[in-house]
Design a protein around this motif. Structure first.
Motif, PDB file in Angstrom:
ATOM      1  N   PRO A  43      38.691  33.709  25.461  1.00  0.00           N
ATOM      2  CA  PRO A  43      39.704  32.657  25.595  1.00  0.00           C
ATOM      3  C   PRO A  43      39.491  31.474  24.652  1.00  0.00           C
ATOM      4  O   PRO A  43      40.433  30.726  24.397  1.00  0.00           O
ATOM      5  CB  PRO A  43      39.573  32.225  27.059  1.00  0.00           C
ATOM      6  N   ARG A  44      38.286  31.305  24.117  1.00  0.00           N
ATOM      7  CA  ARG A  44      38.000  30.167  23.239  1.00  0.00           C
ATOM      8  C   ARG A  44      38.014  30.540  21.763  1.00  0.00           C
ATOM      9  O   ARG A  44      37.780  29.681  20.910  1.00  0.00           O
ATOM     10  CB  ARG A  44      36.646  29.568  23.606  1.00  0.00           C
ATOM     11  N   GLY A  53      44.825  31.103  24.359  1.00  0.00           N
ATOM     12  CA  GLY A  53      43.751  30.944  25.325  1.00  0.00           C
ATOM     13  C   GLY A  53      43.757  32.011  26.399  1.00  0.00           C
ATOM     14  O   GLY A  53      43.308  31.771  27.525  1.00  0.00           O
ATOM     15  N   ARG A  87      46.837  32.761  36.853  1.00  0.00           N
ATOM     16  CA  ARG A  87      46.983  33.045  35.419  1.00  0.00           C
ATOM     17  C   ARG A  87      48.420  32.811  34.988  1.00  0.00           C
ATOM     18  O   ARG A  87      49.375  33.247  35.637  1.00  0.00           O
ATOM     19  CB  ARG A  87      46.572  34.481  35.108  1.00  0.00           C
ATOM     20  N   THR A 119      50.178  31.006  28.834  1.00  0.00           N
ATOM     21  CA  THR A 119      49.411  30.336  27.787  1.00  0.00           C
ATOM     22  C   THR A 119      48.543  29.234  28.376  1.00  0.00           C
ATOM     23  O   THR A 119      48.767  28.770  29.496  1.00  0.00           O
ATOM     24  CB  THR A 119      50.346  29.689  26.732  1.00  0.00           C
ATOM     25  N   ALA A 120      47.572  28.803  27.570  1.00  0.00           N
ATOM     26  CA  ALA A 120      46.702  27.703  27.981  1.00  0.00           C
ATOM     27  C   ALA A 120      47.472  26.400  28.120  1.00  0.00           C
ATOM     28  O   ALA A 120      47.178  25.577  28.988  1.00  0.00           O
ATOM     29  CB  ALA A 120      45.568  27.533  26.963  1.00  0.00           C
ATOM     30  N   ASP A 150      47.339  23.928  31.441  1.00  0.00           N
ATOM     31  CA  ASP A 150      46.812  22.563  31.315  1.00  0.00           C
ATOM     32  C   ASP A 150      47.912  21.515  31.423  1.00  0.00           C
ATOM     33  O   ASP A 150      47.874  20.634  32.287  1.00  0.00           O
ATOM     34  CB  ASP A 150      46.085  22.430  29.977  1.00  0.00           C
ATOM     35  N   SER A 163      40.768  26.753  32.217  1.00  0.00           N
ATOM     36  CA  SER A 163      40.120  27.411  31.081  1.00  0.00           C
ATOM     37  C   SER A 163      41.120  28.370  30.477  1.00  0.00           C
ATOM     38  O   SER A 163      41.505  29.369  31.107  1.00  0.00           O
ATOM     39  CB  SER A 163      38.875  28.172  31.541  1.00  0.00           C
ATOM     40  N   GLY A 164      41.588  28.056  29.276  1.00  0.00           N
ATOM     41  CA  GLY A 164      42.595  28.893  28.659  1.00  0.00           C
ATOM     42  C   GLY A 164      43.830  28.992  29.524  1.00  0.00           C
ATOM     43  O   GLY A 164      44.363  27.978  29.997  1.00  0.00           O
ATOM     44  N   ASP A 165      44.270  30.217  29.802  1.00  0.00           N
ATOM     45  CA  ASP A 165      45.513  30.430  30.555  1.00  0.00           C
ATOM     46  C   ASP A 165      45.297  30.491  32.057  1.00  0.00           C
ATOM     47  O   ASP A 165      46.203  30.874  32.802  1.00  0.00           O
ATOM     48  CB  ASP A 165      46.190  31.718  30.080  1.00  0.00           C
TER      49      ASP A 165
END
Length: 283
Positions: free
Chosen positions: A95-96, A103, A182, A185-186, A190, A251-253
């Motif tokens: 994811p990073r 993500g 989930r 997208t990230a 966020d 964290s990410g998505d």
């Protein structure tokens, strides 16, 4: 929400969680043996602050008798099993990774949920069908119907894909619930959820059973896990019958929700330990 069919792929080998072990200084042979035993039994890094002290400590999960100089009395940590990150499909980035701008967590979301510690009783309600939890079960954590309806519509509008969860109760009566949500997208996880619904001052909705929830300023900064943003709350006094602690991670998505409740007082050490270990699985 339906589970999407995926083309079979060849998984990479499972990735062990990073274990931070400081380089030992010269010591007698028996100390070196003890350190080797400690590394052998280590599972994951746990960073926490001792109650009443401002110093943060990082220590691998091991039997206390394996650590030179530590007393054998319990410090409140739970005995989690050995943790390893689930394998990624062949050719899929983490994811990073720079090659993964969305993500995305390509690993099975269900394998990213922290397992219960040894001796805990599982909450089978959170198993779901084939490991996928119905949205309404998650939303039942929210106290007010109006807030539940608003959260449900937000999930629909911003494309929730799956929820994976796990819950358990330990012998001292502490109830833990972990939900992984989930998205596509990230930026959705966020910008549309974590930043909006879980600001520093307090969550935008009240979790059932809670009263006055405030930012937990005692959670140690040393417990930060790379690639994971975190907002942590504690329930201030006066409280009801239970004491609740909450953490929201992105964290990410994936948006992670970690809730712990206990009659009287919910202890800080196992809560911090749980948050850090879940963060490591996602980061």
């Amino acid at each position: 929400m339906t589970e999407q069919q995926q083309t079979p792929v060849t998984p990479r080998p499972a990735e062990p969680l990073d274990v931070a072990v400081p380089a030992p200084s010269p010591a007698p042979r028996r100390d070196r043996r003890a350190l080797r035993a400690a590394v052998r039994w280590a599972a994951a890094v746990v960073v926490f602050a001792v109650a009443g002290a401002g110093t943060a400590y990082g220590i691998t999960r091991m039997e206390r008798t394996d650590v030179p100089g530590l007393a054998t009395e319990s410090d409140g940590r739970w005995d989690y099993p050995l943790l390893t990150k689930p394998p990624l499909p062949s050719g899929s980035p983490g994811p990073r990774a720079e090659s993964n701008p969305a993500g995305a967590h390509h690993a099975d979301l269900r394998a990213l949920v922290l397992p219960a510690p040894r001796g805990a009783k599982e909450n089978r309600t959170l198993r779901g069908a084939r490991g996928w939890l119905p949205t309404d079960v998650f939303l039942a954590e929210i106290a007010e119907k109006e807030d539940r309806d608003e959260f449900r519509q937000r999930l629909v509008d911003w494309g929730l894909r799956h929820i994976a969860a796990r819950g358990w109760t330990t012998e001292d009566g502490t109830r833990t619930r972990i939900y992984l949500l989930r998205f596509d997208t990230a930026s959705v996880a966020d910008d549309r959820f974590h930043r909006v619904l879980f600001p520093y001052a307090g969550p935008s909705h009240r979790v059932a059973g809670t009263e006055n929830v405030v930012s937990d300023e005692t959670f140690p900064e040393a417990a930060t896990v790379a690639g994971v943003q975190r907002t942590v709350y504690d329930e201030a006094e006066p409280r009801g019958a239970e004491h609740d602690r909450q953490a929201y991670l992105v964290s990410g998505d994936v948006l992670a929700v970690v809730l712990q409740s206990r009659k009287g007082a919910a202890h800080a050490v196992p809560f911090r330990q749980t948050v850090v270990l879940q963060s490591q699985l996602l980061g």
